[in-house]
Design an enzyme around this catalytic site. Structure first.
Site, mmCIF file in Angstrom:
data_model
loop_
_atom_site.group_PDB
_atom_site.id
_atom_site.type_symbol
_atom_site.label_atom_id
_atom_site.label_comp_id
_atom_site.label_asym_id
_atom_site.label_seq_id
_atom_site.Cartn_x
_atom_site.Cartn_y
_atom_site.Cartn_z
ATOM 1 N N GLU A 215 0.865 -1.183 0.000
ATOM 2 C CA GLU A 215 0.000 0.000 0.000
ATOM 3 C C GLU A 215 0.903 1.235 0.000
ATOM 4 O O GLU A 215 1.817 1.320 0.832
ATOM 5 C CB GLU A 215 -0.892 0.007 1.241
ATOM 6 C CG GLU A 215 -1.827 1.211 1.283
ATOM 7 C CD GLU A 215 -2.601 1.337 2.590
ATOM 8 O OE1 GLU A 215 -3.393 2.285 2.718
ATOM 9 O OE2 GLU A 215 -2.391 0.496 3.485
ATOM 10 N N ARG A 435 5.545 -13.413 9.383
ATOM 11 C CA ARG A 435 5.857 -11.988 9.382
ATOM 12 C C ARG A 435 7.209 -11.802 10.064
ATOM 13 O O ARG A 435 7.523 -12.472 11.046
ATOM 14 C CB ARG A 435 4.774 -11.228 10.142
ATOM 15 C CG ARG A 435 5.040 -9.736 10.311
ATOM 16 C CD ARG A 435 4.025 -9.141 11.271
ATOM 17 N NE ARG A 435 4.403 -7.807 11.678
ATOM 18 C CZ ARG A 435 3.811 -6.694 11.262
ATOM 19 N NH1 ARG A 435 2.808 -6.773 10.422
ATOM 20 N NH2 ARG A 435 4.190 -5.507 11.700
ATOM 21 N N LYS A 445 2.966 1.088 9.826
ATOM 22 C CA LYS A 445 3.175 2.364 9.131
ATOM 23 C C LYS A 445 2.459 3.506 9.844
ATOM 24 O O LYS A 445 2.929 4.644 9.834
ATOM 25 C CB LYS A 445 2.719 2.246 7.672
ATOM 26 C CG LYS A 445 3.705 1.469 6.811
ATOM 27 C CD LYS A 445 3.343 1.497 5.346
ATOM 28 C CE LYS A 445 2.224 0.551 5.017
ATOM 29 N NZ LYS A 445 1.987 0.424 3.564
#
Length: 715
Positions: A215, A435, A445
């Site tokens: 993103e 992860r 973020k």
């Protein structure tokens, strides 16, 4: 020159023996050394070399084969790096990870360094061959096709010489015909269920398509880098396609700045992609699909307030809007598309199963209203799809065969497949990996943005940030990051990684090639007067790195007044003989003290003294005007806790001191250091130049690079 090679019978150095066979160097073999002893090459002259790497480098330098140690200094540096890495294959616990890393590295290469055979190839080939049956089994499989191609190519070219060595020194269980592998090694055997999985289910060579879909709401960080590099690895391994797709479905958080820097970071990681796409390219088709699902009764419009909706989903309570007619839903959908006041109160939800134990299937949101302008399409749209809705749709349309997702999304996998099914689209296989979590590190973020907006850091490239640009600016080499990530493989096991391991890999890359310089702390220094020193200063040209010619030369000034760090002066006793590095010995005759503070040392040179007899080896700088002002910058973690629990607020765990600058003086050669250059200040550590020399009133800024050892907290 004929030489005798001595080694332990249990660990024959087959890389040395293979190199000697290939270049035609006759060796007398003696395997009588005690277990654990380093191999020794003894010459008729009485001189000798000790250790695998010095010996194999000697063989390469004297070889008739051109460029066996690299065509230039840079290639030589890479050869040294591979010699350091080659023994990794002999570690049972690291074998699979090493194969994975080198297989990815060789995806578009014929040799490890440059465009011809080097001792790097010989060393890695020899250690693979030294594994014995375990490597031979992998070699027959299709698991590491690039690695096997490279191995077979060398084997074919030098078959007679290499096979002779392998037959003589390698048994079925590996070098030295060693006993069965230990339990620790068995854990990582490819048949063990806990070993890293590196095969994509149902994948066929030439028919795999993967995508990396960030993103554009921040810069690429170390967690994204793992996902990007794994996608790259599988695309190359299966000779498939890699799509970089920007998941730009939230105009409130996204910008062209983030798009541009994400592409920059992807390039930094060496990732070659087949196409760049945007979810926004598919907005018209996504809206058509949403409307189609509404008409089929598979989606509905809901105006339930956000908090109430969240509670109803948790409790499995159906919305009062769930059974609205198709006509009512289409009418409200039109209001949403037009961004009216009524439409802004609504969202589109999938009609799945409100009683499903998996809460992700309890009528997830597909579309929301948002009137913020989009960085690519402006104010054309007032409605935007959610990630959960857009991702499976675009994956299917773009021909993605395998969607790599971190295991944090595991509970939403069923939702992904159900949405594809309701849309009537083909199945896309999900492949999970763990992860990447790092100690003392935030990877959200949203949280990283807080630091930027509140001026706690410079920007997204701040060296305290876990972004690719941040850690590279700190002094991390991209090769170290790639090696660190690929060593973990595509394991599904959740893990909290230590930064020290990454910085240790980095040190192995920078230490063999980075230039050495000298500095003293500006506010903590003492003059040392040498009564028999040179009447006038003189200059000698010395190597910037004693073991790597490619680092170049430096001019070192020698004078009768030199600066020492105060800590060194305080460690010296009157009458003690010390070694001045790159000069020789000196004897301290007098220590002048005022108010308990050392103000000056007085002594004389004793250059005929032996450096072996001195306890202190001291760095120094001549007292001359040409010394360069430096600012040595040290960093600490942004948060003070190793791992934050889900219910903990990062704002309650901020580190009060994360940056410290120390003024220093460096040797005159540091005027020529370029921005981005990595150096070692002798006895102080490794540094990356962030701001080079401009003028004497402005210091050269050097960022301290961690070396993998535990650092003391700045606070």
């Amino acid at each position: 020159m004929e030489a005798a090679l001595s080694f332990s019978k249990d660990s024959p150095p087959i890389s040395i023996i293979c190199a000697a066979k290939i270049v035609g160097l006759p060796l007398t073999i003696n395997h009588s050394l005690a277990a654990g002893s380093a191999p020794t090459l003894q010459f008729a002259s009485g001189e000798s070399l000790h250790g695998v790497n010095p010996i194999i480098l000697y063989i390469a330098r004297g070889a008739s084969i051109a460029s066996l140690s690299g065509k230039n200094d840079i290639e030589f540096g890479h050869v040294v790096e591979w010699l350091e890495y080659a023994p990794t294959f002999l570690s049972g616990s690291e074998f699979e990870n090493a194969c994975l890393f080198v297989d990815g590295f060789l995806a578009s290469r014929t040799f490890l360094v440059g465009h011809g055979l080097t001792i790097a190839d010989i060393a890695v080939w020899s250690n693979l061959a030294g594994i014995g049956q375990r490597w031979e089994s992998l070699r027959k499989s299709k698991k590491y096709q690039n690695l096997v191609r490279w191995f077979n190519s060398i084997d074919s070219e030098y078959k007679e010489a290499l096979n002779e060595v392998v037959a003589a020194f390698v048994g079925k269980r590996g070098i030295g015909k060693s006993p069965a592998p230990s339990l620790k090694e068995k854990v990582h055997d490819s048949k063990d269920p806990s070993a890293p999985e590196v095969d994509l289910p149902g994948a066929k060579v030439g028919k795999v398509c993967v995508r990396f879909a960030p993103e554009p709401s921040g810069y690429l960080h170390i967690g994204h880098a793992k996902a990007a590099l794994l996608n790259k690895y599988f695309a190359e391994r299966y000779q498939g396609r890699l799509i970089v797709r920007f998941d730009d479905t939230n105009p409130s958080k996204e910008s062209n700045e983030f798009v541009e820097n994400l592409l920059k970071d992807i390039e930094t990681l060496g990732i070659k992609y087949d196409a760049v796409t945007y979810t926004s390219d598919y907005f018209p088709k996504l809206m058509e699909m949403a409307e189609s699902l509404i008409k089929q009764g598979k989606a509905y419009i809901d105006d339930t307030p956000k908090e109430q909706m969240r509670k109803e989903r948790m409790d499995g309570i159906e919305s009062r809007c769930r059974n609205n007619t198709v006509e009512e839903n289409l009418s409200l959908w039109k209001e949403m598309v037009n961004g009216t006041e009524r439409g802004m109160q609504c969202c589109v939800r999938g009609k799945l199963d409100m009683q499903d134990p998996n809460k992700s299937l309890r009528d997830p949101v597909y579309y929301r209203c948002n009137t913020d302008p989009h960085h690519r399409v402006g104010s054309k749209y007032k409605v935007y799809p959610t990630y959960d809705f857009a991702c499976p749709f675009v994956d299917a349309l773009e021909g993605v065969t395998h969607a790599l997702r971190s295991s944090e999304y595991h509970d939403r996998n069923a939702q992904y497949y159900r949405i594809l099914q309701d849309m009537g689209l083909r199945r896309v296989e999900i492949y999970e990996f763990s992860r990447l979590n790092m100690v003392y590190t935030l990877l959200s973020k949203r949280k990283l943005l807080w630091f930027v907006q509140n001026k706690k850091v410079e920007d997204w490239t701040d060296p305290r940030f876990p972004t690719v640009q941040g850690i590279v600016r700190r002094g991390l080499k991209v090769d170290a990051l790639i090696q660190f990530i690929l060593q973990q493989g595509a394991s599904k096991n959740l893990n909290l990684m230590e930064w020290d391991k990454l910085w240790t890999i980095n040190k192995k890359i920078i230490d063999p090639v980075c230039a050495r310089h000298t500095a003293v702390l500006k506010d903590q220094r003492v003059i040392f007067t040498l009564t028999n020193g040179p009447e006038e200063p003189f200059v000698r040209i010395l190597p910037r790195h004693k073991k790597f010619e490619g680092a170049g030369k430096k001019a070192t000034t020698f004078a009768n007044r030199i600066w020492l760090d105060y800590a060194d002066a305080a460690a010296i006793s009157k009458g003690e003989e010390v070694t001045l590095m790159d000069w020789g010995n000196a004897i301290v005759k007098e220590i002048k003290v005022e108010s308990g503070v050392i103000t000056e040392l007085v002594g004389e040179l004793h250059l005929e003294g032996s450096v072996k007899t001195t306890k202190l080896k001291i760095t120094w700088l001549a007292d001359i005007e040409e010394l360069v002002p430096l600012s040595l910058v040290e960093f600490d973690y942004l948060i003070s806790k190793k791992k934050l629990e889900e219910d903990e607020d990062f704002l309650d765990n901020l580190n009060p001191c994360t940056r410290r600058e120390i003024p220093a003086l460096g040797d005159a050669n540091m005027r020529n250091i370029k921005r981005g250059e990595v150096i070692q200040l002798e006895r102080k550590g490794y540094y990356r130049c962030d701001a080079p020399f401009i003028r004497s009133s402005k210091p050269v800024v050097l960022f301290a690079i961690p070396d993998g050892r535990q650092q003391a907290s700045l606070s």
